[in-house]
Design a protein around this motif. Structure first.
Motif, PDB file in Angstrom:
ATOM      1  N   GLY A 196     -22.429   9.482   5.661  1.00 42.00           N
ATOM      2  CA  GLY A 196     -22.869  10.415   6.691  1.00 42.00           C
ATOM      3  C   GLY A 196     -23.701  11.506   6.042  1.00 42.00           C
ATOM      4  O   GLY A 196     -23.587  11.773   4.839  1.00 42.00           O
ATOM      5  N   GLU A 197     -24.549  12.140   6.845  1.00 43.68           N
ATOM      6  CA  GLU A 197     -25.454  13.148   6.310  1.00 43.68           C
ATOM      7  C   GLU A 197     -25.344  14.442   7.102  1.00 43.68           C
ATOM      8  O   GLU A 197     -24.943  14.442   8.267  1.00 43.68           O
ATOM      9  CB  GLU A 197     -26.910  12.650   6.365  1.00 43.68           C
ATOM     10  N   ALA A 198     -25.725  15.540   6.443  1.00 50.53           N
ATOM     11  CA  ALA A 198     -25.828  16.856   7.076  1.00 50.53           C
ATOM     12  C   ALA A 198     -24.530  17.255   7.777  1.00 50.53           C
ATOM     13  O   ALA A 198     -24.537  17.730   8.909  1.00 50.53           O
ATOM     14  CB  ALA A 198     -26.999  16.874   8.075  1.00 50.53           C
ATOM     15  N   ARG A 203     -24.860  13.298  10.874  1.00 45.70           N
ATOM     16  CA  ARG A 203     -25.723  12.188  11.290  1.00 45.70           C
ATOM     17  C   ARG A 203     -25.331  10.943  10.506  1.00 45.70           C
ATOM     18  O   ARG A 203     -24.976  11.014   9.335  1.00 45.70           O
ATOM     19  CB  ARG A 203     -27.201  12.507  11.054  1.00 45.70           C
ATOM     20  N   PHE A 204     -25.435   9.803  11.181  1.00 42.64           N
ATOM     21  CA  PHE A 204     -25.200   8.525  10.504  1.00 42.64           C
ATOM     22  C   PHE A 204     -26.276   7.548  10.958  1.00 42.64           C
ATOM     23  O   PHE A 204     -26.402   7.266  12.152  1.00 42.64           O
ATOM     24  CB  PHE A 204     -23.821   7.972  10.854  1.00 42.64           C
ATOM     25  N   GLN A 205     -27.056   7.071  10.006  1.00 39.63           N
ATOM     26  CA  GLN A 205     -28.151   6.132  10.306  1.00 39.63           C
ATOM     27  C   GLN A 205     -29.026   6.643  11.444  1.00 39.63           C
ATOM     28  O   GLN A 205     -29.435   5.894  12.339  1.00 39.63           O
ATOM     29  CB  GLN A 205     -27.581   4.750  10.674  1.00 39.63           C
ATOM     30  N   GLY A 206     -29.300   7.955  11.415  1.00 38.97           N
ATOM     31  CA  GLY A 206     -30.166   8.560  12.419  1.00 38.97           C
ATOM     32  C   GLY A 206     -29.491   8.920  13.727  1.00 38.97           C
ATOM     33  O   GLY A 206     -30.150   9.459  14.626  1.00 38.97           O
ATOM     34  N   VAL A 207     -28.214   8.650  13.859  1.00 37.99           N
ATOM     35  CA  VAL A 207     -27.479   8.948  15.098  1.00 37.99           C
ATOM     36  C   VAL A 207     -26.675  10.230  14.909  1.00 37.99           C
ATOM     37  O   VAL A 207     -25.946  10.384  13.918  1.00 37.99           O
ATOM     38  CB  VAL A 207     -26.532   7.782  15.462  1.00 37.99           C
ATOM     39  N   ASP A 208     -26.804  11.166  15.845  1.00 39.53           N
ATOM     40  CA  ASP A 208     -26.044  12.410  15.797  1.00 39.53           C
ATOM     41  C   ASP A 208     -24.617  12.168  16.278  1.00 39.53           C
ATOM     42  O   ASP A 208     -24.390  11.496  17.291  1.00 39.53           O
ATOM     43  CB  ASP A 208     -26.691  13.479  16.674  1.00 39.53           C
ATOM     44  N   VAL A 209     -23.664  12.730  15.535  1.00 37.92           N
ATOM     45  CA  VAL A 209     -22.248  12.572  15.864  1.00 37.92           C
ATOM     46  C   VAL A 209     -21.621  13.959  15.972  1.00 37.92           C
ATOM     47  O   VAL A 209     -21.757  14.781  15.063  1.00 37.92           O
ATOM     48  CB  VAL A 209     -21.504  11.754  14.784  1.00 37.92           C
ATOM     49  N   LEU A 231     -16.490   5.915   8.550  1.00 40.20           N
ATOM     50  CA  LEU A 231     -15.919   4.570   8.398  1.00 40.20           C
ATOM     51  C   LEU A 231     -16.091   3.764   9.675  1.00 40.20           C
ATOM     52  O   LEU A 231     -16.518   2.598   9.641  1.00 40.20           O
ATOM     53  CB  LEU A 231     -14.436   4.686   8.047  1.00 40.20           C
ATOM     54  N   ALA A 232     -15.756   4.367  10.804  1.00 37.35           N
ATOM     55  CA  ALA A 232     -15.834   3.666  12.087  1.00 37.35           C
ATOM     56  C   ALA A 232     -17.255   3.211  12.384  1.00 37.35           C
ATOM     57  O   ALA A 232     -17.484   2.073  12.832  1.00 37.35           O
ATOM     58  CB  ALA A 232     -15.319   4.586  13.201  1.00 37.35           C
ATOM     59  N   LEU A 233     -18.224   4.066  12.123  1.00 34.95           N
ATOM     60  CA  LEU A 233     -19.618   3.710  12.409  1.00 34.95           C
ATOM     61  C   LEU A 233     -20.136   2.666  11.424  1.00 34.95           C
ATOM     62  O   LEU A 233     -20.944   1.804  11.790  1.00 34.95           O
ATOM     63  CB  LEU A 233     -20.489   4.962  12.373  1.00 34.95           C
ATOM     64  N   LEU A 245     -22.931  -3.598  16.528  1.00 29.91           N
ATOM     65  CA  LEU A 245     -22.796  -2.831  17.756  1.00 29.91           C
ATOM     66  C   LEU A 245     -23.830  -1.712  17.816  1.00 29.91           C
ATOM     67  O   LEU A 245     -24.376  -1.281  16.800  1.00 29.91           O
ATOM     68  CB  LEU A 245     -21.388  -2.226  17.845  1.00 29.91           C
ATOM     69  N   ASN A 246     -24.090  -1.226  19.014  1.00 32.85           N
ATOM     70  CA  ASN A 246     -25.012  -0.122  19.219  1.00 32.85           C
ATOM     71  C   ASN A 246     -24.372   1.158  18.688  1.00 32.85           C
ATOM     72  O   ASN A 246     -23.315   1.587  19.169  1.00 32.85           O
ATOM     73  CB  ASN A 246     -25.330   0.024  20.712  1.00 32.85           C
ATOM     74  N   LEU A 247     -25.006   1.804  17.702  1.00 28.43           N
ATOM     75  CA  LEU A 247     -24.390   2.951  17.051  1.00 28.43           C
ATOM     76  C   LEU A 247     -24.326   4.175  17.958  1.00 28.43           C
ATOM     77  O   LEU A 247     -23.367   4.958  17.883  1.00 28.43           O
ATOM     78  CB  LEU A 247     -25.136   3.298  15.774  1.00 28.43           C
ATOM     79  N   SER A 248     -25.303   4.375  18.803  1.00 28.26           N
ATOM     80  CA  SER A 248     -25.263   5.519  19.718  1.00 28.26           C
ATOM     81  C   SER A 248     -24.091   5.403  20.676  1.00 28.26           C
ATOM     82  O   SER A 248     -23.381   6.387  20.945  1.00 28.26           O
ATOM     83  CB  SER A 248     -26.574   5.632  20.499  1.00 28.26           C
ATOM     84  N   GLU A 249     -23.865   4.200  21.180  1.00 23.72           N
ATOM     85  CA  GLU A 249     -22.734   3.995  22.070  1.00 23.72           C
ATOM     86  C   GLU A 249     -21.415   4.149  21.329  1.00 23.72           C
ATOM     87  O   GLU A 249     -20.455   4.733  21.851  1.00 23.72           O
ATOM     88  CB  GLU A 249     -22.823   2.610  22.717  1.00 23.72           C
ATOM     89  N   ALA A 250     -21.365   3.655  20.098  1.00 21.52           N
ATOM     90  CA  ALA A 250     -20.147   3.809  19.294  1.00 21.52           C
ATOM     91  C   ALA A 250     -19.862   5.278  19.021  1.00 21.52           C
ATOM     92  O   ALA A 250     -18.717   5.738  19.093  1.00 21.52           O
ATOM     93  CB  ALA A 250     -20.281   3.040  17.984  1.00 21.52           C
ATOM     94  N   ALA A 251     -20.914   6.061  18.711  1.00 26.63           N
ATOM     95  CA  ALA A 251     -20.739   7.489  18.455  1.00 26.63           C
ATOM     96  C   ALA A 251     -20.232   8.219  19.697  1.00 26.63           C
ATOM     97  O   ALA A 251     -19.417   9.143  19.588  1.00 26.63           O
ATOM     98  CB  ALA A 251     -22.049   8.096  17.981  1.00 26.63           C
ATOM     99  N   SER A 252     -20.687   7.800  20.850  1.00 29.10           N
ATOM    100  CA  SER A 252     -20.202   8.409  22.095  1.00 29.10           C
ATOM    101  C   SER A 252     -18.716   8.138  22.289  1.00 29.10           C
ATOM    102  O   SER A 252     -17.968   9.011  22.752  1.00 29.10           O
ATOM    103  CB  SER A 252     -20.989   7.867  23.295  1.00 29.10           C
ATOM    104  N   ARG A 253     -18.277   6.951  21.931  1.00 27.87           N
ATOM    105  CA  ARG A 253     -16.848   6.637  22.054  1.00 27.87           C
ATOM    106  C   ARG A 253     -16.022   7.469  21.071  1.00 27.87           C
ATOM    107  O   ARG A 253     -14.883   7.851  21.376  1.00 27.87           O
ATOM    108  CB  ARG A 253     -16.609   5.140  21.831  1.00 27.87           C
ATOM    109  N   LEU A 254     -16.584   7.760  19.899  1.00 29.51           N
ATOM    110  CA  LEU A 254     -15.850   8.555  18.915  1.00 29.51           C
ATOM    111  C   LEU A 254     -15.555   9.956  19.441  1.00 29.51           C
ATOM    112  O   LEU A 254     -14.521  10.545  19.107  1.00 29.51           O
ATOM    113  CB  LEU A 254     -16.647   8.660  17.619  1.00 29.51           C
TER     114      LEU A 254
END
Length: 424
Positions: free
Chosen positions: A223-225, A236-242, A257-259, A267-276
């Protein structure tokens, strides 16, 4: 449904035995769709509860007794495990998670990201076997928390679960009475890395060279930043904000880890991040309870590593910071020194430190023998705007006699704090 045809073990099936939705070892949970397995116990055999399960309408009972609706076997425990392994083989993705701390948090985040079925908190071998029976054939992945407290137990768990992905969240001083040393902890937990795919946190990486890592900084899956503050954690993870409300670094690492696993699963990472963002970790595991003063309930369990992480999280808050710490169990011959180290760290991270029970003086500048004695002082000292961390091993509930004398444990401190907050 659990079919009674083509069983993976030899059995005599009573003609009135019926398929069931799931299986339990607790006869009180038996019912028209819930069958019962009669397991040997430390004090009593499950056979003593077979009639109770049948009276509650259990479709069948897995037992060596010749009774109504019996699936009769020579060894109910071995039959249960054999059946669980058979059902588990029908699932395409099983993630096994272990570690000295952070297992339940990681399990919750991974299950959310993958849209998976996951084990409840109670994770004994029979409980995991029943879970695999219920969900093994599901199209959804499975996430299994695999905790150990004795030598050889991870071997038993791995032989049962056969995880496709093995994860280690941390290696620290926990269960040292049984496992002996940090090297013993790493050796026992490392058995999970026999899985075809393997991931370890950056904290555990030095114990397992060459294994892919997750976390922040120099990690295979990074993860970054990362930003952590009173309101939560963001990265951020692979360009997706969490964004994780009321989370600290430990929860953010679990989210990485989950992402990572979600990306590996396509799986779609944006959708996964929303579930987190919707994850709710079971009670007592770093729950931030805001109000006119903030309470951090981290009373489910404690080890030196987890207390330090909780103190780091406390330090990120503004306002006066208070730590209320109790005994950490199963630390073996080094327990006095480990409590002193944690207490010294608490004094660095918190403005006021309280200790209760054995090692109270090591854990806090203000030391109390019992929980009632602590509460008598704490009530008059808490102010609006304070942030209070409460953490100890859950096993300090002690015996019934000592509960009456000393309080039920530090979960009772959390309850008292919340009651005071509402009353004023």
């Amino acid at each position: 449904m659990l079919s009674l045809t083509d069983l993976p073990f030899a059995a005599d099936v009573h003609p009135e035995a019926r398929p069931a939705a799931r299986l339990t070892w607790d006869s009180r949970e038996a019912g028209p769709e819930v069958a019962f397995v009669a397991l040997p116990g430390e004090q009593m055999h499950g056979n003593a509860f077979v009639e109770q399960a049948l009276s509650r309408g259990a479709p069948f009972v897995l037992t060596d007794l010749d009774v109504e609706r019996a699936v009769r076997v020579a060894d109910a425990r071995e039959a249960l495990f054999s059946w669980a392994r058979s059902e588990r083989r029908r699932n395409g993705l099983v993630v096994g998670i272990t570690g000295s701390v952070g297992k339940t948090t990681a399990k919750s985040y991974v299950a959310a990201a993958l849209g998976a079925h996951f084990m409840p908190v109670y994770n004994t071998l029979p409980a995991i076997a029943c879970f695999l029976l219920e969900f093994g054939a599901s199209e959804k992945p499975l996430v299994v928390e695999m905790g150990i407290d004795r030598r050889g137990e991870m071997r038993e768990l791995v032989d049962l679960v056969r995880p496709d992905v093995g994860v280690i969240t941390s290696i620290g001083a926990a269960h040292l009475e049984a496992l002996g040393s940090l090297e013993g902890v790493a050796q026992e937990k490392g058995v999970i890395l026999e899985a075809p795919r393997r991931l370890v946190s950056t904290q555990a990486a030095s114990w397992f060279p060459g294994v892919a890592t997750y976390g922040f900084g120099d990690a295979t899956w990074a993860g970054e930043a990362l930003q952590v503050g009173p309101d939560g954690a963001a990265f951020r993870f692979q360009g997706v904000d969490v964004n994780l409300e009321h989370a600290a670094r430990a929860q953010a690492e679990a989210a990485v880890l989950a992402l990572a696993l979600a990306e590996q699963a396509g799986l779609n990472l944006s959708e996964a991040a929303s579930r987190l963002a919707q994850v709710s970790v079971p009670g007592g595991r770093y729950q931030v309870l805001p109000g006119r003063f903030t309470v951090i309930d981290d009373t489910y369990n404690a080890s030196p590593l987890s207390v330090r992480a909780a103190l780091d999280a406390l330090n990120a808050f503004t306002g006066r910071r208070l730590s209320v710490l109790g005994q950490m169990l199963e630390l073996g011959e080094h327990e006095a020194g480990l409590h002193a180290e944690v207490g010294n760290y608490a004094r660095e991270q918190a403005d006021l430190t309280y200790g209760v029970g054995p090692f109270a003086a090591q854990l806090g500048e203000r030391a109390f023998r019992t929980v009632p004695e602590l509460l008598a002082v704490l009530e008059s000292e808490v102010r609006n705007g304070d942030v209070i961390l409460v953490k100890a091993s859950r096993g300090i509930s002690w015996s019934l006699e000592r509960r009456a004398q000393e309080g039920v444990g530090l979960d009772s401190v959390v309850k008292a704090l919340l009651d005071w907050r509402e009353a004023k």
